[in-house]
Design a protein around this motif. Sequence first.
Motif, mmCIF file in Angstrom:
data_model
loop_
_atom_site.group_PDB
_atom_site.id
_atom_site.type_symbol
_atom_site.label_atom_id
_atom_site.label_comp_id
_atom_site.label_asym_id
_atom_site.label_seq_id
_atom_site.Cartn_x
_atom_site.Cartn_y
_atom_site.Cartn_z
ATOM 1 N N UNK A 57 -3.505 -0.647 -12.103
ATOM 2 C CA UNK A 57 -5.012 -0.291 -11.598
ATOM 3 C C UNK A 57 -5.063 0.461 -10.493
ATOM 4 N N UNK A 58 -6.154 1.419 -10.579
ATOM 5 C CA UNK A 58 -6.314 2.506 -9.663
ATOM 6 C C UNK A 58 -6.504 1.993 -8.090
ATOM 7 N N UNK A 59 -6.734 0.856 -7.809
ATOM 8 C CA UNK A 59 -6.846 0.354 -6.566
ATOM 9 C C UNK A 59 -5.547 -0.227 -6.019
ATOM 10 N N UNK A 60 -4.681 -0.335 -6.781
ATOM 11 C CA UNK A 60 -3.278 -0.607 -6.332
ATOM 12 C C UNK A 60 -2.379 0.295 -5.554
ATOM 13 N N UNK A 61 -1.430 0.028 -4.530
ATOM 14 C CA UNK A 61 -0.666 0.925 -3.847
ATOM 15 C C UNK A 61 0.504 1.336 -4.564
ATOM 16 N N UNK A 62 0.455 1.200 -5.916
ATOM 17 C CA UNK A 62 1.769 1.523 -6.724
ATOM 18 C C UNK A 62 1.557 2.977 -7.005
ATOM 19 N N UNK A 114 2.241 3.951 -10.039
ATOM 20 C CA UNK A 114 1.428 4.219 -11.435
ATOM 21 C C UNK A 114 -0.001 3.948 -11.056
ATOM 22 N N UNK A 115 -0.472 3.368 -10.133
ATOM 23 C CA UNK A 115 -1.955 2.969 -9.695
ATOM 24 C C UNK A 115 -2.394 4.469 -9.180
ATOM 25 N N UNK A 116 -1.600 5.033 -8.366
ATOM 26 C CA UNK A 116 -1.973 6.155 -7.613
ATOM 27 C C UNK A 116 -2.141 7.211 -8.672
ATOM 28 N N UNK A 117 -1.253 7.424 -9.663
ATOM 29 C CA UNK A 117 -1.266 8.445 -10.773
ATOM 30 C C UNK A 117 -2.312 8.242 -11.425
ATOM 31 N N UNK A 118 -2.716 6.954 -12.109
ATOM 32 C CA UNK A 118 -4.055 6.536 -12.731
ATOM 33 C C UNK A 118 -5.304 7.256 -12.001
ATOM 34 N N UNK A 119 -5.281 7.017 -10.621
ATOM 35 C CA UNK A 119 -6.361 7.155 -9.971
ATOM 36 C C UNK A 119 -6.561 8.693 -9.680
ATOM 37 N N UNK A 120 -5.771 9.462 -9.957
ATOM 38 C CA UNK A 120 -5.753 10.933 -9.744
ATOM 39 C C UNK A 120 -4.778 11.408 -8.630
ATOM 40 N N UNK A 121 -4.246 10.838 -7.883
ATOM 41 C CA UNK A 121 -3.176 11.232 -6.787
ATOM 42 C C UNK A 121 -2.157 12.071 -7.537
ATOM 43 N N UNK A 122 -1.770 13.099 -6.805
ATOM 44 C CA UNK A 122 -0.580 14.075 -7.486
ATOM 45 C C UNK A 122 0.664 13.697 -6.511
ATOM 46 N N UNK A 123 1.649 14.141 -7.189
ATOM 47 C CA UNK A 123 3.168 13.992 -6.430
ATOM 48 C C UNK A 123 3.297 14.718 -5.287
ATOM 49 N N UNK A 152 -16.020 3.946 -9.301
ATOM 50 C CA UNK A 152 -16.059 4.120 -7.616
ATOM 51 C C UNK A 152 -15.322 3.033 -7.191
ATOM 52 N N UNK A 153 -13.938 3.576 -6.468
ATOM 53 C CA UNK A 153 -13.208 2.379 -5.903
ATOM 54 C C UNK A 153 -13.297 2.553 -4.286
ATOM 55 N N UNK A 154 -13.220 1.496 -3.758
ATOM 56 C CA UNK A 154 -13.334 1.218 -2.436
ATOM 57 C C UNK A 154 -12.020 0.739 -2.147
ATOM 58 N N UNK A 155 -11.587 0.435 -0.604
ATOM 59 C CA UNK A 155 -10.266 -0.392 -0.239
ATOM 60 C C UNK A 155 -10.257 -1.500 -0.719
ATOM 61 N N UNK A 156 -8.961 -1.985 -1.429
ATOM 62 C CA UNK A 156 -8.753 -3.275 -1.926
ATOM 63 C C UNK A 156 -9.024 -4.529 -1.029
ATOM 64 N N UNK A 157 -8.870 -4.229 0.218
ATOM 65 C CA UNK A 157 -8.872 -5.277 1.403
ATOM 66 C C UNK A 157 -9.761 -4.977 2.358
ATOM 67 N N UNK A 158 -10.512 -5.905 3.068
ATOM 68 C CA UNK A 158 -11.385 -5.529 4.261
ATOM 69 C C UNK A 158 -10.858 -5.453 5.214
ATOM 70 N N UNK A 159 -9.773 -6.041 5.407
ATOM 71 C CA UNK A 159 -9.097 -6.070 7.018
ATOM 72 C C UNK A 159 -7.796 -4.898 6.879
ATOM 73 N N UNK A 160 -7.745 -4.526 8.143
ATOM 74 C CA UNK A 160 -6.545 -3.436 8.420
ATOM 75 C C UNK A 160 -5.194 -3.869 7.688
#
Length: 561
Positions: free
Chosen positions: A292-297, A299-308, A477-485
Motif C-alpha cells: 500500500x503506498x502509505x506503508x513505509x515499506x 514496495x509501498x514506496x516503489x508503488x507510490x512513485x519513490x525512486x531508488x 491522494x495520500x496523507x500521513x498514515x499516523x496523526x502523531x509524530x
Amino acid sequence: MTELTASTAEEKALNFIEQIVEEDLRAGKHGGRVLTRFPPEPNGYLHIGHAKSICLNFGVAQKYGGGTNLRFDDTNPVTEDTEYVESIKNDVQWLGFHWKEERYASDYFDKLYELATLLVQKGLAYVDDLPAEQMATLKGTPTEPGTNSPYRNRTVTENLELFEGMKNGQFAEGSRTLRAKIDMAAPNMLLRDPILYRIKFAHHHRTGDKWCIYPMYDFAHGQSDAIEQITHSICTMEFVPHRDLYDWCIENLGIFPSKQYEFSRLNLSYTVMSKRKLLQLVNDAHVKSWDDPRMPTLSGMRRRGYTPQAVRGFCERIGITKNENLIDVGLLEFCVREHLNKIALRRMVVLDPLKVVITNYPETQLEICHSENNPEDPESGTREVLFGRELYIEREDFMENPPKNFFRLAVGKMVRLKSAYIIQCNEVLKDTDGNVTELRCSYVENSKSSQDTSGINVKGTLHWVAAQTALPVEVRLYDRLFQVENPSAEEGDFKDYLNPNSLQVITAYAEPALQTDAADAKIQFMRKGYFYKDSDSTPDKLVFNRTVGLKDNWAKVATKA
Ligand code: ATP
Ligand code: MG
C-alpha cells in the motif's frame, strides 16, 4: 597547513564504520578483504529502516572493493515464508544493489548442530530440563546474580546423549533446552547460561520437517558470520549486549573471527517501522497490502512513485551514527522531490475542475500547442497539447472577491494558460445555490506562447485541459498514515493514532498524453505534485498515486547541503 585541513575534512566525512574498515585495511587485517552481509529475517517486507542497513552494508563493501552476502536469517520456522524471501530479493535489487552470494542460515543447520556438539564436548554447554518459568526466576536480575540450574553439572556423555535425543525428536517441545555454560553471575544477563537450542516441532519453509530443534538467534548469527567469513558484521544498537556472547561463541569454537559493530536504527516520524506492527496494519485491513503506498515499506514506496535514487540519497543524508533519533519524514519527501524534479514529465491535470468557455474562440476548433516535457531536462523535448473553446481549470484558481495579491483568475483579470493563450474573465455563471458553475472568458488572439506579440504582461500562469479531449482518471491522494509524530511512543495501542484521512480518492481531468506515457513514467501534475501510475490501472481507467506534493518544507536544508 592547507594539506592538514584537507585531510582532516576528508577524515571527518567518513562515518565511523568506514573509519573502522580503513583502520583494519591499514593493519592488513583479513588480507585486505572486506565482506559484509545483510541478514533479514524473512518474516515481512523490507521497510525504509532496512534500506539504511542495506545502503550501509552494501555501500561500505562497494567502497572498499569488497562484497556483501544476502543472508536470510531463517532460524524461526513459525513466522517465516517464501513470499517474504522473494519480496526481499526484489527490494534489494530495486535499491540498486547486487549481492555476492545468496545464503540461508538454515543451510547451516547441520554445521550449527556440529558446533553446538563441540561446545558440549568441551564442557561448555549442557542440556537443561528446567521449564521456561523456573529458568527465568533462576536467572536473577541485573542487580542480583542468578542461581545455577540443578542440571548444570551433567556429564559430557549425558549431555551428548540428551542433545542427540532432542535432535531426534525424543522429547516434547519446551521440555529441554541446550544452554551455554558461562556464568550465572555475569553482569551481562545474556551471558547467564543463554539458551542455544530449543525444541520446536514446526515445519520450516526450506528444511521442511528435517529438524525439530532450532538454534536461537545468538547461536545462529555469529556462527553464520564466521562460516561465511564475514569481516564486518554490522547491526543495530539493540545488539550491543549480544556482542559479548557473539565473541564468546567465536572464541570458544575457534572459528573465523568475525566482528560485530553497531549503529543506530532509523526511526521516521508519523510512521511505525517494526515488521510486527506493519503486519498488524495489513492483517487488520488498515491498509490494503504490504505495498500500500502509505506503508513505509520499500514496495509501498516503489508503488507510490519513490525512486531508488531518492531513497539512497536519503540514507546518505541521514548518515551513520550511534545516536537514536526520530528523523522527520519531511526529509525523505525532500529527497524524493529533489530527484523527481529532475526526471518527471510535466503534464496538465485538473484535480478539481471548473469549466471555462472562451466565447470568442470558434466552436469546434481544436488547436495544437507545444509544451515542454521537462524544463529541467532539455533532452526531453515537447509534446502536443490541444486548446479549444471549452476548458477546465482548477476551481481554486478563480476567486470572486480576490485579495490584492491574487494573480490567478477573477472577473476582469487576465492570466496565461500554460503553453497557450492569455485569457480574460468576463462573466461568472452560478447555479441556484450560488455556486460558480462556469466562467465566460475571452482569449487574446496574438498572445500564443512562444509567438506572443500582444505586449501584455500577466503575473499568473494556470494549468488547464481542453474539455473535449480531457481524460477522466482516478487520483489517490495520500496523507500521513499516523496523526502523531511517534505513534510507538504514545500510550495505548499504536493503531489508535492512525490518520482516518490518509487516503482520499478523486476523479481528475487529464491531458490525453497520460494514456500513452510509459507505465513507469514519473510525472509532475503541473502545480500539483508528483504522481505515479498505480498497478490498479486498466486500459479503461487510469489510476494515479500522489507520490509527494510540490511544496518544499525543506528548502533551508537544501541550500545548506
Ligand atoms: P523489525 O523490528 O522491523 O522486524 P528487525 O531488526 O527484526 O526489524 P531484520 O529482518 O532482523 O528486522 O533486520 C535485518 C537487518 O536490518 C538487521 O541487521 C537490522 O538491524 C536492520 N534493520 C532493521 N530495522 C532497521 C532500522 N529501523 N534501521 C536500521 N536498520 C534496521
Ligand atoms: Mg528481527
